[in-house]
Design a protein around this motif. Structure first.
Motif, short mmCIF file in Angstrom:
data_model
loop_
_atom_site.label_atom_id
_atom_site.label_comp_id
_atom_site.label_asym_id
_atom_site.label_seq_id
_atom_site.Cartn_x
_atom_site.Cartn_y
_atom_site.Cartn_z
N UNK A 172 3.17 4.93 -0.50
CA UNK A 172 2.04 3.96 -0.25
C UNK A 172 0.86 4.27 -0.98
N UNK A 173 0.55 3.30 -1.81
CA UNK A 173 -0.65 3.46 -2.56
C UNK A 173 -1.89 2.86 -2.07
N UNK A 174 -1.57 1.69 -1.39
CA UNK A 174 -3.03 1.03 -0.85
C UNK A 174 -2.44 0.10 0.33
N UNK A 175 -3.12 0.24 1.40
CA UNK A 175 -2.81 -0.68 2.54
C UNK A 175 -4.09 -1.13 3.34
N UNK A 176 -4.08 -2.52 3.43
CA UNK A 176 -5.37 -3.27 3.62
C UNK A 176 -4.69 -4.33 4.55
N UNK A 184 4.69 2.11 -4.67
CA UNK A 184 5.88 2.47 -5.83
C UNK A 184 7.23 2.04 -5.02
N UNK A 185 7.82 1.57 -6.08
CA UNK A 185 9.04 1.22 -5.93
C UNK A 185 10.10 1.84 -7.03
N UNK A 186 10.53 3.16 -6.08
CA UNK A 186 11.37 4.05 -7.01
C UNK A 186 10.22 4.40 -8.16
N UNK A 187 10.75 4.70 -9.45
CA UNK A 187 9.95 5.20 -10.40
C UNK A 187 10.44 4.67 -11.76
N UNK A 188 9.39 4.05 -12.41
CA UNK A 188 8.05 4.31 -12.34
C UNK A 188 7.13 2.90 -11.92
N UNK A 189 8.10 1.95 -11.29
CA UNK A 189 7.36 0.64 -11.01
C UNK A 189 6.74 0.76 -9.52
N UNK A 190 5.67 -0.38 -9.48
CA UNK A 190 5.15 -0.42 -8.17
C UNK A 190 5.18 -2.05 -7.90
N UNK A 191 4.91 -2.20 -6.46
CA UNK A 191 4.89 -3.58 -6.12
C UNK A 191 3.53 -3.79 -5.37
N UNK A 192 3.19 -4.93 -5.54
CA UNK A 192 1.78 -5.37 -4.61
C UNK A 192 2.05 -6.43 -4.07
N UNK A 193 1.92 -6.67 -2.74
CA UNK A 193 1.76 -7.77 -1.93
C UNK A 193 0.56 -8.23 -1.78
N UNK A 194 0.03 -9.45 -2.06
CA UNK A 194 -1.18 -10.13 -1.65
C UNK A 194 -0.88 -11.14 -0.48
N UNK A 195 -1.42 -11.08 0.46
CA UNK A 195 -1.32 -12.06 1.61
C UNK A 195 -2.73 -12.72 1.88
N UNK A 196 -2.77 -14.07 1.42
CA UNK A 196 -3.98 -14.88 1.55
C UNK A 196 -4.03 -16.04 2.43
N UNK A 197 -4.67 -16.33 3.25
CA UNK A 197 -4.75 -17.70 3.93
C UNK A 197 -4.72 -18.83 3.06
N UNK A 198 -4.07 -19.68 3.36
CA UNK A 198 -4.30 -21.14 2.18
C UNK A 198 -4.20 -22.25 2.98
N UNK A 199 -5.13 -22.59 3.59
CA UNK A 199 -5.56 -23.91 4.59
C UNK A 199 -4.68 -23.26 5.63
N UNK A 207 3.80 -9.00 -6.87
CA UNK A 207 3.54 -8.59 -8.21
C UNK A 207 4.39 -7.14 -8.65
N UNK A 208 5.35 -7.37 -9.26
CA UNK A 208 6.15 -5.89 -9.38
C UNK A 208 5.97 -5.61 -11.00
N UNK A 209 5.34 -4.48 -11.29
CA UNK A 209 4.72 -3.97 -12.47
C UNK A 209 5.50 -2.81 -12.64
N UNK A 210 5.11 -2.70 -14.21
CA UNK A 210 5.67 -1.13 -14.88
C UNK A 210 7.23 -1.08 -14.78
N UNK A 211 7.91 -2.21 -15.04
CA UNK A 211 9.38 -2.05 -15.14
C UNK A 211 9.78 -1.53 -16.10
N UNK A 212 10.87 -0.56 -16.03
CA UNK A 212 11.06 0.14 -17.24
C UNK A 212 11.62 -0.40 -18.30
N UNK A 213 12.82 -1.39 -17.97
CA UNK A 213 13.36 -2.33 -19.10
C UNK A 213 13.64 -3.82 -18.78
#
Length: 263
Positions: A172-176, A184-199, A207-213
């Motif tokens: 767990x890198x950040x929790x708000x 982190x989602x295994x190595x080396x990738x990481x996943x970000x969940x952004x939850x926003x009110x929309x009306x 957002x799944x970043x740093x995928x190896x291939x």
């Protein structure tokens, strides 16, 4: 579904819009200014083209500080491929496509990033709970997400068969709560969940970043939409979809491969 497909075909019919998608395919996560630098027209005109692509769900956006970044969303293109291309393809065409993909992988300068946006009739608190609760995640994901969800803690993606096997282990890198979770989602990738009110609903951006291939990118491009469709169904109706989307996808692919087998 037909209306959404019409929007995709309309968006792809314009050369400028195809050019913008090509630019994002080359380098994902560009600002509007960066996209304008590649197009010989006024900023307002580029903005209108981007709006058409967003309406067709071919582009998703994510705010990072004061910047608004644009990401290619390949899901509608994948659906068109399955509906209009895959059923006509031959093993030879598939082999040529795989050869092209491997050549492109060798030339990739940056690790790919996948962004997916969905809208859920729920609250941020309920979406957060669904992402972090072991029992709920087991219902729509087929795995239990287990952690105390504190920064620096380990989280495990445990099978629900009682084996205790974790197919993914991360940190767990950040929790708000209930706005943002980064893991982190295994190595080396990481996943970000952004939850926003929309009306009256919730906008969930994954957002799944740093995928190896590129192969990893292709796998998660099919996986995240399926998982989030099941999550959306559970929160909006109280039950998951009759059949897990990833199981349906695997069955359809197996049927297509069998149909293309000359034997």
């Amino acid at each position: 579904m037909a209306a959404d497909t019409d929007k995709v075909f309309k968006a792809l019919a314009d050369r400028t819009r195809r050019h913008l998608l090509d630019r994002l395919h080359e380098r994902n996560g560009q600002t509007l200014g960066e996209l304008c630098a590649h197009v010989d027209m006024a900023r307002q005109s580029v903005t209108q083209h981007v709006a058409v692509l967003e309406a067709a769900n071919l582009i998703s956006t994510l705010r990072r500080g004061r910047e608004k970044l644009h990401y290619l969303n390949p899901v509608p293109l994948h659906e068109i491929q399955e509906r209009w291309i895959d059923k006509y393809e031959t093993p030879r065409l598939r082999a040529l496509s795989d050869l092209k993909r491997r050549a492109e992988e060798q030339n990739m300068a940056d690790k790919p990033t996948f962004v997916y946006v969905t809208y859920i009739e729920s609250t941020p608190e309920k979406v957060w709970h669904a992402l972090t609760d072991a029992d709920l995640s087991a219902e729509y994901w087929g795995h239990s997400n287990v952690s105390d969800w504190q920064v620096g803690s380990t989280w495990q993606h445990l099978r629900t068969d009682g084996s205790g096997i974790a197919d993914v282990v991360g940190t767990v890198l950040e929790t708000v709560p209930p706005k943002r979770l980064v893991i982190t989602f295994g190595e080396p990738s990481q996943v970000t969940f952004d939850i926003e009110p929309y009306g009256q609903i919730v906008r969930l951006t994954v957002t799944h970043e740093n995928l190896a291939t590129q192969e990893d990118y292709d796998v998660i491009s099919a996986g995240w939409p399926a998982i989030l469709a099941n999550l959306k169904s559970l929160l909006e109706t109280g039950h998951v979809l009759p059949q897990a989307p990833w199981e349906m996808h695997a069955e359809l692919r197996a049927e297509q491969m069998a149909a293309n087998d000359p034997q």
